[in-house]
Motif scaffolding. Structure first.
Motif, PDB file in Angstrom:
ATOM      1  N   ASP B 263      53.445  77.193  68.549  1.00 25.59           N
ATOM      2  CA  ASP B 263      53.981  78.055  67.500  1.00 25.59           C
ATOM      3  C   ASP B 263      55.055  78.928  68.134  1.00 25.59           C
ATOM      4  O   ASP B 263      54.756  79.851  68.887  1.00 25.59           O
ATOM      5  N   ALA B 264      56.289  78.597  67.821  1.00 25.05           N
ATOM      6  CA  ALA B 264      57.393  79.327  68.448  1.00 25.05           C
ATOM      7  C   ALA B 264      57.666  80.658  67.758  1.00 25.05           C
ATOM      8  O   ALA B 264      58.596  81.363  68.118  1.00 25.05           O
ATOM      9  N   GLY B 265      56.874  80.999  66.771  1.00 24.47           N
ATOM     10  CA  GLY B 265      57.107  82.256  66.068  1.00 24.47           C
ATOM     11  C   GLY B 265      58.326  82.148  65.166  1.00 24.47           C
ATOM     12  O   GLY B 265      58.765  81.049  64.813  1.00 24.47           O
ATOM     13  N   HIS B 266      58.847  83.286  64.802  1.00 24.95           N
ATOM     14  CA  HIS B 266      59.994  83.287  63.887  1.00 24.95           C
ATOM     15  C   HIS B 266      61.265  83.051  64.689  1.00 24.95           C
ATOM     16  O   HIS B 266      61.996  83.969  65.030  1.00 24.95           O
ATOM     17  N   ALA B 267      61.505  81.783  64.983  1.00 26.88           N
ATOM     18  CA  ALA B 267      62.621  81.430  65.853  1.00 26.88           C
ATOM     19  C   ALA B 267      63.889  81.231  65.034  1.00 26.88           C
ATOM     20  O   ALA B 267      63.875  81.218  63.806  1.00 26.88           O
ATOM     21  N   ASP B 268      64.972  81.022  65.762  1.00 27.80           N
ATOM     22  CA  ASP B 268      66.277  80.903  65.111  1.00 27.80           C
ATOM     23  C   ASP B 268      66.330  79.723  64.140  1.00 27.80           C
ATOM     24  O   ASP B 268      66.885  79.817  63.056  1.00 27.80           O
ATOM     25  N   ALA B 269      65.710  78.595  64.527  1.00 29.99           N
ATOM     26  CA  ALA B 269      65.771  77.390  63.693  1.00 29.99           C
ATOM     27  C   ALA B 269      65.133  77.618  62.327  1.00 29.99           C
ATOM     28  O   ALA B 269      65.419  76.903  61.370  1.00 29.99           O
ATOM     29  N   GLU B 270      64.292  78.622  62.261  1.00 24.96           N
ATOM     30  CA  GLU B 270      63.577  78.853  61.009  1.00 24.96           C
ATOM     31  C   GLU B 270      64.480  79.425  59.918  1.00 24.96           C
ATOM     32  O   GLU B 270      64.091  79.514  58.763  1.00 24.96           O
ATOM     33  N   ARG B 271      65.671  79.775  60.299  1.00 25.68           N
ATOM     34  CA  ARG B 271      66.565  80.341  59.285  1.00 25.68           C
ATOM     35  C   ARG B 271      67.209  79.258  58.427  1.00 25.68           C
ATOM     36  O   ARG B 271      68.045  79.547  57.586  1.00 25.68           O
ATOM     37  N   LEU B 272      66.847  78.013  58.695  1.00 25.35           N
ATOM     38  CA  LEU B 272      67.168  76.910  57.791  1.00 25.35           C
ATOM     39  C   LEU B 272      65.840  76.475  57.197  1.00 25.35           C
ATOM     40  O   LEU B 272      65.019  75.857  57.859  1.00 25.35           O
ATOM     41  N   ARG B 273      65.611  76.812  55.987  1.00 27.16           N
ATOM     42  CA  ARG B 273      64.295  76.523  55.391  1.00 27.16           C
ATOM     43  C   ARG B 273      64.494  75.805  54.067  1.00 27.16           C
ATOM     44  O   ARG B 273      65.416  76.113  53.309  1.00 27.16           O
ATOM     45  N   ALA B 288      64.164  72.482  44.165  1.00 27.84           N
ATOM     46  CA  ALA B 288      64.159  72.757  45.597  1.00 27.84           C
ATOM     47  C   ALA B 288      65.042  73.973  45.853  1.00 27.84           C
ATOM     48  O   ALA B 288      65.972  74.243  45.085  1.00 27.84           O
ATOM     49  N   VAL B 289      64.706  74.697  46.896  1.00 34.19           N
ATOM     50  CA  VAL B 289      65.511  75.854  47.287  1.00 34.19           C
ATOM     51  C   VAL B 289      65.776  75.734  48.783  1.00 34.19           C
ATOM     52  O   VAL B 289      64.847  75.571  49.576  1.00 34.19           O
ATOM     53  N   PHE B 290      67.031  75.803  49.138  1.00 30.22           N
ATOM     54  CA  PHE B 290      67.428  75.675  50.537  1.00 30.22           C
ATOM     55  C   PHE B 290      67.995  77.016  51.002  1.00 30.22           C
ATOM     56  O   PHE B 290      68.940  77.531  50.401  1.00 30.22           O
ATOM     57  N   VAL B 291      67.381  77.555  52.049  1.00 32.11           N
ATOM     58  CA  VAL B 291      67.892  78.791  52.635  1.00 32.11           C
ATOM     59  C   VAL B 291      68.618  78.429  53.914  1.00 32.11           C
ATOM     60  O   VAL B 291      68.055  77.786  54.802  1.00 32.11           O
ATOM     61  N   CYS B 292      69.878  78.803  53.977  1.00 31.65           N
ATOM     62  CA  CYS B 292      70.718  78.468  55.129  1.00 31.65           C
ATOM     63  C   CYS B 292      71.313  79.771  55.653  1.00 31.65           C
ATOM     64  O   CYS B 292      72.371  80.199  55.202  1.00 31.65           O
ATOM     65  N   ARG B 293      70.583  80.406  56.517  1.00 31.03           N
ATOM     66  CA  ARG B 293      71.025  81.651  57.156  1.00 31.03           C
ATOM     67  C   ARG B 293      71.350  82.739  56.126  1.00 31.03           C
ATOM     68  O   ARG B 293      70.454  83.449  55.727  1.00 31.03           O
ATOM     69  N   ARG B 294      72.575  82.853  55.654  1.00 33.96           N
ATOM     70  CA  ARG B 294      72.827  83.916  54.677  1.00 33.96           C
ATOM     71  C   ARG B 294      73.146  83.359  53.287  1.00 33.96           C
ATOM     72  O   ARG B 294      73.617  84.073  52.421  1.00 33.96           O
ATOM     73  N   ALA B 295      72.887  82.066  53.109  1.00 31.75           N
ATOM     74  CA  ALA B 295      73.121  81.441  51.806  1.00 31.75           C
ATOM     75  C   ALA B 295      71.816  80.872  51.248  1.00 31.75           C
ATOM     76  O   ALA B 295      70.932  80.473  52.001  1.00 31.75           O
ATOM     77  N   VAL B 296      71.716  80.877  49.936  1.00 26.75           N
ATOM     78  CA  VAL B 296      70.574  80.260  49.255  1.00 26.75           C
ATOM     79  C   VAL B 296      71.139  79.295  48.219  1.00 26.75           C
ATOM     80  O   VAL B 296      72.023  79.675  47.442  1.00 26.75           O
ATOM     81  N   VAL B 297      70.654  78.060  48.233  1.00 25.34           N
ATOM     82  CA  VAL B 297      71.092  77.065  47.247  1.00 25.34           C
ATOM     83  C   VAL B 297      69.856  76.592  46.492  1.00 25.34           C
ATOM     84  O   VAL B 297      68.943  76.006  47.092  1.00 25.34           O
ATOM     85  N   ALA B 298      69.808  76.872  45.200  1.00 26.47           N
ATOM     86  CA  ALA B 298      68.729  76.328  44.359  1.00 26.47           C
ATOM     87  C   ALA B 298      69.256  75.050  43.744  1.00 26.47           C
ATOM     88  O   ALA B 298      70.356  75.031  43.187  1.00 26.47           O
ATOM     89  N   VAL B 401      77.571  75.959  57.384  1.00 24.38           N
ATOM     90  CA  VAL B 401      77.934  74.540  57.318  1.00 24.38           C
ATOM     91  C   VAL B 401      76.835  73.669  56.687  1.00 24.38           C
ATOM     92  O   VAL B 401      77.137  72.834  55.831  1.00 24.38           O
ATOM     93  N   PRO B 402      75.549  73.829  57.055  1.00 23.97           N
ATOM     94  CA  PRO B 402      74.542  72.968  56.392  1.00 23.97           C
ATOM     95  C   PRO B 402      74.538  73.126  54.872  1.00 23.97           C
ATOM     96  O   PRO B 402      74.438  72.131  54.146  1.00 23.97           O
ATOM     97  N   ALA B 403      74.676  74.357  54.399  1.00 20.00           N
ATOM     98  CA  ALA B 403      74.703  74.558  52.940  1.00 20.00           C
ATOM     99  C   ALA B 403      75.976  73.988  52.343  1.00 20.00           C
ATOM    100  O   ALA B 403      75.978  73.449  51.229  1.00 20.00           O
TER     101      ALA B 403
END
Lengths: 197, 619
Positions: B263-273, B288-298, B401-403
């Motif tokens: 369990d890496a805890g709340h790591a950086d990769a988790e900001r893509l959910r 579906a809801v995609f959270v990409c750092r500071r963007a949210v795409v429903a 970029v992912p979003a």
């Protein structure tokens, strides 16, 4: 409201119409018993339902143009199965050619019990209508309604009806077996005058 | 005195036997009724459950518990979490560095106990009322253990060792569900005895390092899912789902986070959910809801996971999102500056925000209410949705970029060729032409899209679909068209000329009950006046028929669709007033009849989308 119609709706309150037994004998009753018992019991106020059933039966008996449009409006608004059943029983008792479009429409109802009653009333309108009703019944996804096609063909015999039943029995081995085992032989004579027209 | 010694000795022997001697088979004969067991335990748990909304912020300096309703701090703690928190009704459990676990009182934040776990790494923790169950990985000895810890005092009650790795468990009442091999094992939480085992299919695991076929068992309301990355099994309905369509697109997160044994805890990769509605669907699409750092795409994805439609997007001003939960009516987010913000799932507008206090790395959200009271909101119009995606794509922040890749995917599947042309303009560098690695990646991604056919069928396929739609179910002809599939394909084709056939199929007496809901939804998606009229007529016709109500979800779907359409919403009021309306349907309508709109309510969106019609639908 006639006394007889009142008896129907009263008997419908208990979920079983006596009408088929009086008209078509045990055979029709057996067919209907298989297909018509699916009507869900109404859980609303009994009095309102009774009033609605009486109102619909009276509209059928009115035999005028306004009653046709009024019935159409009520059906389009959506009616509980128990009310539709009372209306269709009245249509069976008082065959009206001007209600043919409505019966044809209700023969496509999702509830198989309503479809079966509609087909029964529709078939009673005349030879051409009976063939259409038998064709619709024979092509139905519900086995109970298909069983009714065989019965209707006996009640309203014609070459086309016979051909349709033959085609049906070819596609429905269970029904063919049932019919072969005399489970679905037609009554020799309908119980009441005019039933087998 | 002697009796006391004997009892203590007996207990000690029993515990040591429980800890060391019992092995948990990686694979064994399935047995026990795991589903009945969890259903019974879940029902018992629900009876005693009390909602106590709480958001525990994992801050750099410690923990802070916030009441999301009153926006007040409940308590703070100086403990620094080294993994993901979990909680039950009385305590919050915090993994600490050095493989320790602490329990804090949920009301006051006081430390109840701290213990050292018997393993090197913590791969998953779940808490019941009396027992915390952890999957512990021992790298030195190369094996995993499931450990039961008393909530009361932190004493280890039992351990079950296994040769393979264990997935992350879930606890339902007094049953712990632990993934092992290709099975889920139900262990009693009192003593760790095996009470049931469910085979999830697939080959029996072999070898030394057996990785569980499922990463974790997860509870979502009353549902229980066992899943891995983009596939899952609903343990209660035994139905499975997968979103392989997402696997072709990298960087969108996973339905179930992978379990690497640590369990890496709340790591950086988790900001893509990524959150996906896993519940059974008959309409062929999922929210579906995609959270990409500071963007949210429903968005809406199809039954293969391919993104089909963006419902809304939301951009934070700068800080990234580190905590994320989705409720019935909203998306709850925690930002790295500690801001707690709640967005409407309907249109992405801000419903509430609670200011942050300190830098935050993650959050645990507990017992948030499913819905918030407030005026009913409307879905954004198509132009507004396109404007939102344009704002997202034009943002030069490389973190997005992912979003942005996702937005390009969705634009490429649009029915409107002008919208698809936007993808060509990105590929040709007419927009986002700045010399950066992010824009180069977007151009390459857009060029890849151009090289493949777009999402909707071509003319030949549409003609074939039209022929298939013309067929009607017939017993005598043996024709049983795959109505649900055809309905979905008609929606994908976006051909409004197919509405008439869909209506006929909806009203055909031989259409199967299971096909009604997809048909209603398809008509709702196509949304022409004729389609909505047909839905309205269908609802009217059968609103008093309990049989039709319970044979499919078509009537309730019709209510959902019509409640979002002003021209047809009046029907719902009429049905609400009809004494013959089926009681179940009346209750459903009552919960969805639109409230009077409050037109003056300001939109507090951080970046209000540009609603102006797109003069050039491309970017």
């Amino acid at each position: 409201m006639t006394r007889i119609a009142m008896q129907w709706v009263t008997s419908r309150k208990f979920g079983v119409s006596l009408r088929p037994y009086r008209r078509g004998g045990w055979l029709l009753a057996a067919a209907l018993g298989m297909s018509l018992t699916a009507g869900p019991a109404y859980a609303g106020p009994e009095d309102s339902m009774l009033e609605l059933q009486i109102e619909l039966a009276e509209m059928v008996e009115q035999d005028d143009e306004q009653s046709v449009s009024a019935l159409r409006a009520r059906v389009d608004e959506g009616l509980p199965p128990a009310a539709l059943t009372a209306m269709l029983d009245a249509c069976l008792e008082h065959p009206r050619a001007d209600l043919e479009p409505l019966l044809r429409d209700l023969a496509a109802h999702r509830t198989s019990a309503i479809r079966a009653r509609s087909l029964l009333a529709w078939a009673g309108l005349g030879p051409a209508e009976s063939v259409d009703a038998i064709e619709a019944a024979a092509d139905d996804r519900d086995a109970g309604v298909r069983r009714l096609a065989v019965v209707l063909a006996k009640l309203h015999p014609s070459d086309r009806a016979e051909a349709l039943v033959a085609q049906l029995l070819e596609h429905d081995p269970e029904l063919a077996e049932e019919a072969g085992g005399q489970g679905l032989s037609a009554p020799d004579q309908p119980a009441e005058e005019g039933d087998a027209s | 005195m002697t009796r006391g010694i004997l009892i203590a000795l007996g207990l000690g022997l029993g515990l040591s036997a429980g800890c060391a001697g019992r092995k948990l088979d990686v694979h064994a004969e399935p047995g026990g009724n795991l589903l009945a067991l969890t259903a019974k335990q879940g029902a018992r748990e629900d009876r005693h459950h009390q909602d106590q909304p709480l958001v525990v912020m994992v801050e750099d300096s410690g923990l802070r518990a916030v009441d999301p309703t009153t926006a007040s701090d409940r308590w703070t703690s100086s403990l620094r979490a080294a993994g993901h928190l979990t909680a039950n009704e009385t305590a919050v459990f915090v993994p600490l560095s050095g493989h320790r676990l602490a329990a804090l009182d949920r009301t006051s934040g006081a430390v109840l106990w701290k213990i050292e776990l018997p393993g090197e790494a913590l791969s998953g923790v779940a808490a019941g009322d009396r027992t915390v169950v952890a999957s512990v990985l021992d790298h030195h000895k190369g094996r995993s253990r499931a450990v039961g810890i008393s909530v009361l005092d932190g004493q280890i009650r039992w351990m079950r060792r296994t040769e393979g790795r264990l997935g992350s468990p879930a606890v339902v009442g007094t049953v712990a569900l632990v993934p092992v091999g290709n099975q889920v094992v139900a262990l009693g939480t009192r003593a760790g005895w095996e009470r049931g085992r469910l085979d999830l299919g697939g080959p029996a695991p072999q070898g030394d390092d057996i990785i569980p076929a499922v990463e974790r068992v997860s509870r979502d309301g009353k549902a229980l899912y066992a899943g891995t990355k983009r596939a899952w099994v609903d343990l209660q309905s035994a139905t499975s789902g997968h979103l392989d369509g997402l696997s072709e697109i990298q960087g969108y997160g996973e339905v179930f986070s992978t379990n690497e044994g640590l369990d890496a805890g709340h790591a950086d990769a988790e900001r893509l959910r990524l959150w996906v509605d896993l519940s059974a669907t008959t309409a062929g699409h999922r929210d579906a809801v995609f959270v990409c750092r500071r963007a949210v795409v429903a968005m809406r994805v199809d039954d293969k996971g391919t993104p089909r439609l963006a419902q809304w997007t939301y951009l934070s001003s700068g800080p990234e999102f580190v905590g994320f939960d989705v409720r019935d009516d909203r998306v709850v987010l925690v930002r790295e500056d500690g801001l707690l913000v709640q967005l409407s799932r309907t249109d992405g507008a801000e419903l509430d925000r609670v200011a942050g206090a300190a830098p935050t790395r993650g959050a645990l959200m507990l017992d948030l209410p499913d819905t918030l009271e407030g005026p009913r909101r409307s879905k954004p119009a198509r132009e507004q949705r396109l404007a939102m995606m344009r704002d997202l794509i034009l943002d030069a922040d490389p973190r997005l970029v992912p979003a942005q890749r996702l937005a390009i995917e969705i634009l490429w599947r649009d029915d409107d060729s002008d919208v698809r042309d936007a993808v060509a303009r990105i590929a040709h560098g007419e927009v986002r032409d700045e010399p950066s690695a992010a824009s180069a990646e977007l151009r390459a991604h857009a060029a890849e899209r151009l090289a493949e056919p777009w999402g909707t069928p071509d003319a030949d396929q549409i003609a074939a679909l039209r022929r298939e739609l013309a067929a009607r179910p017939s017993f005598l002809s043996g024709v049983r068209p795959p109505v649900a599939v055809l309905a979905r394909r008609a929606v994908a084709a976006g051909e409004q000329s197919m509405v008439a056939d869909l209506i006929e199929l909806l009203n055909h007496p031989s259409t199967e009950a299971a096909d009604l809901d997809p048909l209603v939804r398809a008509l709702g998606e196509l949304g022409t006046p004729e389609a909505l009229d047909a839905i309205s007529s269908f609802l009217r016709r059968y609103h008093a028929d309990d049989g039709v109500l319970y044979e499919s979800a078509a009537l309730t779907s019709a209510v959902d669709i019509l409640s979002g359409d002003e021209a047809h919403a009046e029907v719902l009021h009429e049905l609400l007033g009809d004494p013959f309306t089926a009681p179940g349907l009346r209750d459903y309508i009552a919960g969805r009849v639109p409230q009077p709109a409050t037109r003056d309510a300001p939109d507090v969106r951080e970046h209000p989308p540009e609603i102006a019609a797109l003069s050039a639908p491309g970017l």
